[in-house]
Design an enzyme around this catalytic site. Structure first.
Site, PDB file in Angstrom:
ATOM      1  N   CYS A  72       0.833  -1.200   0.000  1.00  9.57           N
ATOM      2  CA  CYS A  72       0.000   0.000   0.000  1.00  9.57           C
ATOM      3  C   CYS A  72       0.870   1.253   0.000  1.00  9.57           C
ATOM      4  O   CYS A  72       1.764   1.400   0.843  1.00  9.57           O
ATOM      5  CB  CYS A  72      -0.899  -0.002   1.230  1.00  9.57           C
TER       6      CYS A  72
ATOM      7  N   GLN B 295      -9.389  12.897  -0.671  1.00  9.96           N
ATOM      8  CA  GLN B 295      -8.612  13.712  -1.604  1.00  9.96           C
ATOM      9  C   GLN B 295      -9.064  15.174  -1.499  1.00  9.96           C
ATOM     10  O   GLN B 295     -10.140  15.472  -0.965  1.00  9.96           O
ATOM     11  CB  GLN B 295      -8.801  13.216  -3.033  1.00  9.96           C
TER      12      GLN B 295
ATOM     13  N   ASN C 111     -14.106   9.146  -1.446  1.00  7.76           N
ATOM     14  CA  ASN C 111     -14.814   8.043  -2.086  1.00  7.76           C
ATOM     15  C   ASN C 111     -14.592   6.816  -1.209  1.00  7.76           C
ATOM     16  O   ASN C 111     -13.450   6.434  -0.969  1.00  7.76           O
ATOM     17  CB  ASN C 111     -14.265   7.764  -3.482  1.00  7.76           C
TER      18      ASN C 111
ATOM     19  N   HIS D  23      -6.967   1.617   1.638  1.00 10.50           N
ATOM     20  CA  HIS D  23      -6.561   2.339   2.842  1.00 10.50           C
ATOM     21  C   HIS D  23      -7.472   3.548   3.057  1.00 10.50           C
ATOM     22  O   HIS D  23      -7.730   4.307   2.118  1.00 10.50           O
ATOM     23  CB  HIS D  23      -5.105   2.793   2.677  1.00 10.50           C
TER      24      HIS D  23
ATOM     25  N   HIS E 183      -8.798   6.909   3.158  1.00 12.87           N
ATOM     26  CA  HIS E 183      -8.207   8.170   2.707  1.00 12.87           C
ATOM     27  C   HIS E 183      -9.236   8.988   1.937  1.00 12.87           C
ATOM     28  O   HIS E 183     -10.286   8.487   1.540  1.00 12.87           O
ATOM     29  CB  HIS E 183      -6.989   7.910   1.807  1.00 12.87           C
TER      30      HIS E 183
ATOM     31  N   HIS F  64      -4.265   0.207   7.731  1.00  7.54           N
ATOM     32  CA  HIS F  64      -4.655  -0.091   6.357  1.00  7.54           C
ATOM     33  C   HIS F  64      -6.131  -0.427   6.215  1.00  7.54           C
ATOM     34  O   HIS F  64      -6.741  -0.171   5.180  1.00  7.54           O
ATOM     35  CB  HIS F  64      -3.812  -1.251   5.818  1.00  7.54           C
TER      36      HIS F  64
END
Length: 382
Positions: free
Chosen positions: A77, A194, A179, A190, A192, A139
């Site tokens: 990852c 943006q 998303n 993982h 996260h 993760h």
């Protein structure tokens, strides 16, 4: 107090550590831990934007993203902490929250202004900036499983980056989003999100901004459209999900998606950077509450898009702008998704398979039941 440490990756991209507290940052990392030793190639030039004269919209062309990382195994990852066997995008062996420039950006890395008065055939560099926000070094799991302290650190990162990106040359709109889930199209499991910083006002923001400005002008600046809608929903009550001291959440009267929730501050602010410390504290609590409700509706994690609508950096649209979250999911049943087919995709005419009042009732009800947190994302072994 969140501790902020900025550094650079081997190819010159900016990376920023956001730690829950300064003491934790000092004990977790040495200066050497922030050095990226990978032999990365030089950064490429930006793609391009092309003007669609038929719709009066800009389209970004980013063919270089075809080679971006796609659902790697857990031990490879790129946003897990660096190990000997996995020299990742995060040089440190541990962290709380990290923001860094995307290695495969849709916009940027160059900054500038796109052409004025475009017409058919007008192109320009895809100026702007795309950043990745890693919510946790773990993760597996999801945002809904974060502590309130960690969620508060993420909010501080969003606010910090909103302010910094808004000040950059040519930027017209800053959009933090997440998303979640393979059904949405994530390329990394993982947890996260943006942040996109656009060199133009996006089509959706333009539509919302125009409606907000029209209402604002008709009210002589005494009331905003989003504020009026919030007041009406709170007075009606049938679609309310939760109400706090500084934020309230509701399913909108004309929801487009099977699951759609709007989270709105009670005070008009243009963006996350304008929230007070008290408002950010409550936001950490109510946002986690909403995500946990989604994760309690069904036996498996609900895919969603978490979209922070911030006022564009536009002199006409910004005065009427009003920060709010639109949390949407295409999930219409435990084993069914809403696909955007002919009417929605081609005409932009949404047909909802659920009623907003029933969805709100269900979301209120699950708030009283234990939630199943820290789901392992679908398709990922525990």
């Amino acid at each position: 107090m969140t501790a902020i440490t900025s550094t650079q990756l081997a190819d010159g991209r900016e990376l920023i550590y956001f730690d829950d507290d300064a003491a934790g940052a000092a004990s977790r990392r040495s200066q050497a831990d922030t050095v990226d030793h990978r032999p990365l190639p030089a950064r490429g030039e930006p793609g391009e934007v092309r003007f669609d004269a038929l719709t009066d919209e800009w389209v970004a062309v980013a063919a270089h993203r075809q080679s971006r990382t796609h659902l790697p195994p857990a031990d490879q990852c790129p946003i897990c902490p660096t190990t000997t066997n996995n020299p990742s995008e995060i040089p440190a062996p541990d962290y709380d929250v990290v923001v860094f420039e995307n290695r495969f950006p849709s916009l940027g890395p160059a900054l500038g202004s796109i052409p004025d008065n475009p017409q058919w055939g007008t192109t320009g560099p895809a100026y702007g900036r795309c950043e990745v926000v890693s919510f946790t070094p773990d993760h597996t799991g999801s945002f809904s499983g974060l502590s309130e302290v960690r969620a508060r650190t993420v909010i501080e990162a969003w606010a910090h980056r909103t302010e910094a990106l808004s000040a950059m040359k040519g930027i017209k709109q800053v959009f933090p989003f997440e998303n979640r889930g393979a059904d949405i199209g994530v390329t990394l499991h993982h947890p996260h999100g943006q942040i996109y910083a656009y060199p133009y006002v996006t089509p959706r923001a333009g539509v919302l901004g125009a409606a907000a400005r029209k209402f604002y002008d008709a009210a002589d600046g005494r009331e905003t459209l989003t504020g009026s809608l919030l007041r009406s929903e709170r007075e009606d009550g049938s679609r309310m999900v939760l109400e706090g001291a500084n934020f309230s959440a509701y399913v909108p009267f004309a929801a487009r998606w099977p699951l759609e929730i709007h989270l709105v501050p009670h005070r008009q602010v243009p963006d996350l950077a304008a929230l007070s410390g008290e408002e950010k504290d409550e936001l950490a609590h109510v946002y986690l509450d909403l995500l946990k409700r989604l994760d309690t509706l069904y036996p498996t994690p609900t895919p969603y898009i978490s979209a922070w609508h911030q006022a564009p950096l536009d002199d006409l649209l910004r005065p009427a702008g009003y920060l709010h979250l639109q949390l949407t999911s295409p999930r219409r049943a435990a084993d069914k998704l809403k696909y955007l087919a002919g009417s929605e995709a081609a005409m932009g005419a949404f047909i909802n398979d659920t009623t907003p009042e029933l969805v709100a009732e269900r979301l209120r009800a699950v708030g009283t039941r234990p939630s199943s947190l820290n789901h392992t994302p679908e398709g990922v072994p525990a």
